[in-house]
Design an enzyme around this catalytic site. Structure first.
Site, PDB file in Angstrom:
ATOM      1  N   ALA A   1       0.849  -1.190   0.000  1.00 32.28           N
ATOM      2  CA  ALA A   1       0.000   0.000   0.000  1.00 32.28           C
ATOM      3  C   ALA A   1       0.880   1.234   0.000  1.00 32.28           C
ATOM      4  O   ALA A   1       1.999   1.226   0.541  1.00 32.28           O
ATOM      5  CB  ALA A   1      -0.926   0.005   1.218  1.00 32.28           C
TER       6      ALA A   1
ATOM      7  N   CYS B   1       4.349   6.389   7.620  1.00 31.82           N
ATOM      8  CA  CYS B   1       3.373   7.301   8.226  1.00 31.82           C
ATOM      9  C   CYS B   1       1.950   6.768   8.146  1.00 31.82           C
ATOM     10  O   CYS B   1       1.267   6.620   9.154  1.00 31.82           O
ATOM     11  CB  CYS B   1       3.460   8.666   7.549  1.00 31.82           C
ATOM     12  SG  CYS B   1       2.270   9.859   8.179  1.00 31.82           S
TER      13      CYS B   1
ATOM     14  N   GLY C   1      13.061  -0.534  -5.564  1.00 32.22           N
ATOM     15  CA  GLY C   1      13.847   0.201  -6.546  1.00 32.22           C
ATOM     16  C   GLY C   1      15.316   0.281  -6.195  1.00 32.22           C
ATOM     17  O   GLY C   1      15.684   0.446  -5.025  1.00 32.22           O
TER      18      GLY C   1
ATOM     19  N   GLY D   1      12.970   4.648  25.796  1.00 32.37           N
ATOM     20  CA  GLY D   1      13.024   5.892  25.031  1.00 32.37           C
ATOM     21  C   GLY D   1      11.903   6.833  25.428  1.00 32.37           C
ATOM     22  O   GLY D   1      10.729   6.479  25.332  1.00 32.37           O
TER      23      GLY D   1
ATOM     24  N   GLY E   1      11.081   9.729  24.022  1.00 26.14           N
ATOM     25  CA  GLY E   1      10.766  10.676  22.967  1.00 26.14           C
ATOM     26  C   GLY E   1       9.303  10.618  22.569  1.00 26.14           C
ATOM     27  O   GLY E   1       8.465  10.039  23.266  1.00 26.14           O
TER      28      GLY E   1
ATOM     29  N   VAL F   1      19.292   0.556  29.146  1.00 27.91           N
ATOM     30  CA  VAL F   1      18.984  -0.875  29.130  1.00 27.91           C
ATOM     31  C   VAL F   1      20.167  -1.603  28.517  1.00 27.91           C
ATOM     32  O   VAL F   1      20.571  -1.313  27.388  1.00 27.91           O
ATOM     33  CB  VAL F   1      17.698  -1.153  28.324  1.00 27.91           C
ATOM     34  CG1 VAL F   1      17.445  -2.646  28.231  1.00 27.91           C
ATOM     35  CG2 VAL F   1      16.510  -0.448  28.978  1.00 27.91           C
TER      36      VAL F   1
ATOM     37  N   GLY G   1      14.351   5.946  18.590  1.00 29.06           N
ATOM     38  CA  GLY G   1      14.512   6.813  17.433  1.00 29.06           C
ATOM     39  C   GLY G   1      14.436   6.052  16.116  1.00 29.06           C
ATOM     40  O   GLY G   1      14.151   4.851  16.086  1.00 29.06           O
TER      41      GLY G   1
ATOM     42  N   ALA H   1       6.733  13.965   8.890  1.00 31.22           N
ATOM     43  CA  ALA H   1       6.033  13.780   7.620  1.00 31.22           C
ATOM     44  C   ALA H   1       5.790  15.108   6.921  1.00 31.22           C
ATOM     45  O   ALA H   1       5.939  15.229   5.693  1.00 31.22           O
ATOM     46  CB  ALA H   1       4.708  13.049   7.856  1.00 31.22           C
TER      47      ALA H   1
ATOM     48  N   HIS I   1     -14.224  34.329  20.891  1.00 34.71           N
ATOM     49  CA  HIS I   1     -14.475  33.962  22.284  1.00 34.71           C
ATOM     50  C   HIS I   1     -15.778  33.171  22.374  1.00 34.71           C
ATOM     51  O   HIS I   1     -16.770  33.545  21.732  1.00 34.71           O
ATOM     52  CB  HIS I   1     -14.582  35.226  23.139  1.00 34.71           C
ATOM     53  CG  HIS I   1     -14.992  34.946  24.563  1.00 34.71           C
ATOM     54  ND1 HIS I   1     -14.104  34.463  25.502  1.00 34.71           N
ATOM     55  CD2 HIS I   1     -16.195  35.048  25.185  1.00 34.71           C
ATOM     56  CE1 HIS I   1     -14.738  34.312  26.648  1.00 34.71           C
ATOM     57  NE2 HIS I   1     -16.015  34.647  26.496  1.00 34.71           N
TER      58      HIS I   1
END
Length: 468
Positions: free
Chosen positions: A39, A44, A117, A182, A184, A239, A274, A323, A447
């Site tokens: 696909a 992403c 490719g 991690g 992040g 770790v 990462g 992305a 508002h």
């Protein structure tokens, strides 16, 4: 001899690649996109941004139904988790998005060449698929192959008990104990998903703070918020080993600066330290494309490599692995190939963490400005003082605007709060056009809205917030 000839061949069908292909086709080029996944959409759409946001939203709704709706006077009983149903929702969202890209390819007459490719010459791409090989001649080759999970030495990912972000999107059951390696964006987002669904989440981070690279105040505040939500943190820790057992995984954890090791028991472990550029097997060595020490493709200001006619964008080149950064580079490159003035302003690329509350930032943080010796003023306003935030019962966080002390030009914005992933666009637009904090402060905001916090933060730069 090549079997077909194109103006542009893009290798990789992720956000950078497919957007570049679409824009190039709009500009009149004959375009092909080589993608080996079944696909389009790359990491992403298939196993990254889109499925994770589907699960984040679904888990937020589960959490709210179980613990949050009563505060609105809505009584709900017998709330149960239907994990297969949640995964079905995620899969349907992925299918809809990837199918949408395929439709756009057909609409713009872009050839999707299914297969892997390899660059065999500066004007030829070889595509391996179904046991056969075809050659595609082209005037321009664009490398847009994205990134892959960075492995942790000594830790073998089996996508069952020790998983990458891909496996963490498809766990068969909620683990009682989840260790995230991690602190992040990816680790905190997926840790949040499973934490809301019932897992006890422990985050092990090598550095002494979570969200490294973000504004320091944001990092500290988010750690406090996530800790209140039940997440446990082991900072300044590494770790050093993992052993799968009949019941889960035994992790060996040591202080990063040295010291006694301890063992953490987990039902599942997510490795989220990462991502790294995916450039293996592309044949870059065949044509002498130069790489930098971090394994990224070296390019000039027009995205061209040292080999004329070969270009690169997205996660395989320098810059944040986002992305939307890849998409903007794809558009800019297509326009440059058409003789237009394609450009990306790297100082105004927003970053978002889709926890709840969300985190969003654009531009420089306080540590960046201090390190550069730039005098600045900061204006901050909390969501606790905002009427709409109170109405939706989501008052944690703030908006902080950093402006040049002399010119008042906005240099950076940092947000924690509800829906700040959407709010940050206003600030990115302001910064793109060189706005001052006074410009934002004098712009009328509807508002009651959450965006009024942005206006108040801009007023606070000059020491004159109205509602605090």
């Amino acid at each position: 001899m090549a079997e077909s000839t194109y103006d542009v061949v893009v290798i990789g069908g992720g956000p950078g690649g497919y957007v570049c292909a679409i824009r190039a086709a709009q500009l009149g080029f004959k375009v092909a996109c080589v993608e080996k996944r079944p696909a389009l959409g790359g990491t992403c759409l298939n196993v990254g941004c889109i499925p994770s946001k589907a699960l984040l939203t679904a888990s937020e709704k589960f959490e709210e139904a179980k613990h949050g709706l009563a505060k609105f006077g809505v009584k709900v009983g017998g709330v149960e988790l239907d994990l297969p149903g949640m995964m079905k929702h995620k899969d349907e969202v992925v299918k809809s998005n990837t199918g949408g890209v395929e439709f756009l390819f057909k609409k713009n007459k872009i050839d999707w060449i299914k297969g892997a490719g390899t660059i065999v010459a500066k004007d030829t791409v070889s595509v391996d698929a179904n046991g056969g090989t075809t050659l595609k001649a082209t005037k321009a080759i664009i490398i847009a192959t994205g990134s892959e999970v960075t492995p942790l030495p000594g830790i073998e990912i089996d996508e069952e008990k020790i998983v990458s972000s891909t496996g963490a999107l498809a766990l068969a059951e909620v683990p009682k104990r989840l260790v995230v390696i991690g602190g992040g964006v990816i680790g905190l987002e997926l840790g949040s998903v499973w934490g809301r669904l019932g897992a006890q989440v422990t985050v092990v981070e090598f550095l002494d703070r979570i969200l490294p690279g973000m504004d320091g105040e944001v990092s500290k505040q988010m750690q406090r918020i996530l800790a209140k939500q039940g997440m446990t943190f082991k900072l300044g820790a590494k770790v050093t080993g993992a052993k799968t057992t009949n019941t889960g995984v035994a992790l060996t954890v040591e202080p990063a600066k040295g010291g006694d090791a301890e063992t953490l028991e987990a039902d599942a472990v997510l490795v989220a330290i990462g991502r790294r550029p995916h450039t293996q097997g592309l044949g870059l060595e065949n044509v002498g494309v130069e790489m930098d020490p971090r394994g990224r493709v070296k390019i000039d200001h027009h995205f061209q490599t040292n080999v004329p006619g070969i270009y690169a964008i997205g996660d395989v080149v320098e810059g944040p692995m986002l992305a939307h950064k890849a998409e903007d580079e794809g558009v800019a490159l297509a326009e440059i190939l058409a003789g237009q003035a394609g450009h990306v302003n790297y100082d105004v690329i927003p970053g978002v963490v889709y926890t709840w509350p969300e985190v969003a930032s654009v531009g420089k943080g306080e540590e960046d400005l201090k390190a550069a010796g730039i005098a600045y003023k900061a204006g901050k306003f909390p969501f606790t003082a905002n009427g709409r935030a109170r109405a939706i019962n989501s008052t944690e966080g703030f908006v902080k605007i950093l402006a040049d002390a002399r010119t008042d030009k906005v240099l950076g914005v940092h947000m924690i709060g509800p829906n700040v992933s959407e709010m940050v666009a206003e600030l990115a637009l302001a910064m793109e056009f060189g706005a001052s904090s006074e410009d934002i402060a004098r712009t009328c905001h509807a508002h009651p809205t959450l965006s009024e916090v942005t206006k108040e933060a801009a007023l606070a730069v000059d020491g004159r917030p109205l509602h605090m």
